[in-house]
Design an enzyme around this catalytic site. Structure first.
Site, mmCIF file in Angstrom:
data_model
loop_
_atom_site.group_PDB
_atom_site.id
_atom_site.type_symbol
_atom_site.label_atom_id
_atom_site.label_comp_id
_atom_site.label_asym_id
_atom_site.label_seq_id
_atom_site.Cartn_x
_atom_site.Cartn_y
_atom_site.Cartn_z
ATOM 1 N N LEU A 29 18.722 -16.223 35.610
ATOM 2 C CA LEU A 29 17.468 -16.351 36.365
ATOM 3 C C LEU A 29 17.606 -15.835 37.790
ATOM 4 C CD1 LEU A 29 16.468 -19.907 35.102
ATOM 5 C CD2 LEU A 29 15.882 -17.664 34.142
ATOM 6 N N HIS A 33 11.918 -15.235 38.282
ATOM 7 C CA HIS A 33 11.725 -16.305 37.294
ATOM 8 C C HIS A 33 11.321 -17.609 37.997
ATOM 9 C CE1 HIS A 33 14.789 -13.852 34.952
ATOM 10 N NE2 HIS A 33 13.807 -13.965 34.092
ATOM 11 N N SER A 183 17.240 -9.057 35.914
ATOM 12 C CA SER A 183 18.577 -9.512 35.527
ATOM 13 C C SER A 183 19.527 -8.334 35.421
ATOM 14 C CB SER A 183 18.512 -10.236 34.190
ATOM 15 O OG SER A 183 17.623 -11.308 34.296
#
Ligand code: PAF
Length: 275
Positions: A29, A33, A183
């Protein structure tokens, strides 16, 4: 925050929840997020996140095995963001037998842009999202605009299956230099990280030119591709599309978005901008 590895455990915990907002993720995360988690709170009394790296949406030569798994860190961030429940199944829980039934999105939505380079990706994504929505049964579900095509496909799927769920879009979060948080940014070397904001700069330049009245979209797209290639990128596409179905705009279409995907070294970056 309660952590539920099983569907039964999650459902029991949510049985009396009045209104649930859900943010599905594959973990690792970042602030993007976490912004979605906080936004979820505006839509419900109970916020549920999930972490599941979904094998179905990765191609055979993609980064499923390498995809960063940072569970402890993710849990700490979710707790801090005030998430109430985390659904964190393993593969056996999600796919006790190989998944034989799939969501087959309209190829006109999947075989373009990102789907052209990633056959089967959106089928695998839509299948797991439908399954997760059935497991969690939220009233609202949140998805980031960074994955614009994913968001468009989910909206269409939820609409066509008449799922009673509000799909809420979250704005893309960016580093100070404009790079969209992802990510996959962690794969970039220091030199690539310094170069990476060029993709967003090209999209912004196109946005400015369109706002100024430029209508030769092909020229804008071609120039941006050339500029990226000149700096060592391998562009997949830079494309101005209409927002509703991501097809090329017809004259008079007003709600547009410019999307880009390009490889920098071994890392494929995507970004987009509503224009
Ligand atoms: O955007 C993602 O992280 C994934 O595609 C999703 C929506 C969690 C499905 O696996």
């Amino acid at each position: 925050m309660q952590i539920h590895p099983t569907i039964a455990g999650l459902r029991a915990a949510l049985a009396a929840a009045p209104r649930v907002a859900f943010v599905p993720t594959m973990g690792n995360l970042h602030d993007g997020h976490i912004a979605l988690m906080r936004q979820a709170r505006e839509h419900a009394d109970v916020v549920v996140a999930s972490i599941f790296v979904n094998r179905l949406q990765f191609g055979p030569n993609e980064d499923f095995d390498k995809y960063p798994r940072t569970f402890e860190n993710d849990c700490a961030r979710l707790r801090e963001a005030g998430v109430d429940h985390l659904f964190a199944p393993d593969e056996k829980e999600m796919y006790p037998t190989p998944q034989r039934y799939h969501v087959e999105p309209d190829p006109a939505h999947t075989d373009i842009l990102d789907g052209a380079a990633r056959p089967g990706h959106f089928r695998g994504m839509a299948t797991v999202v439908l399954k997760l929505l059935n497991i969690v049964r939220p009233q609202a579900a949140l998805f980031g605009k960074k994955d614009y095509q994913q968001l468009m496909i989910i909206r269409n799927m939820v609409g066509e299956f008449a799922l009673p769920i509000d799909i809420v879009a979250g704005e893309t979060r960016r580093a100070d230099d404009g790079l969209a948080l992802s990510s996959r940014n962690g794969y970039l070397s220091a030199a690539e990280r310094a170069e990476a904001p060029r993709l967003n700069r090209q999209l912004r330049r196109i946005g400015e030119r369109v706002a100024a009245g430029e209508r030769d979209f092909l020229r804008l797209e071609t120039e941006a591709v050339a500029e990226l290639a000149a700096h060592g990128w391998h562009p997949d596409y830079i494309s101005i599309r209409r927002r509703s179905d991501l097809h090329p705009p017809r004259s008079g279409d007003e709600a547009l978005v410019v999307l880009g995907a390009a490889r920098l070294g071994a890392t494929r970056l995507i970004d987009n901008l509503e224009i």
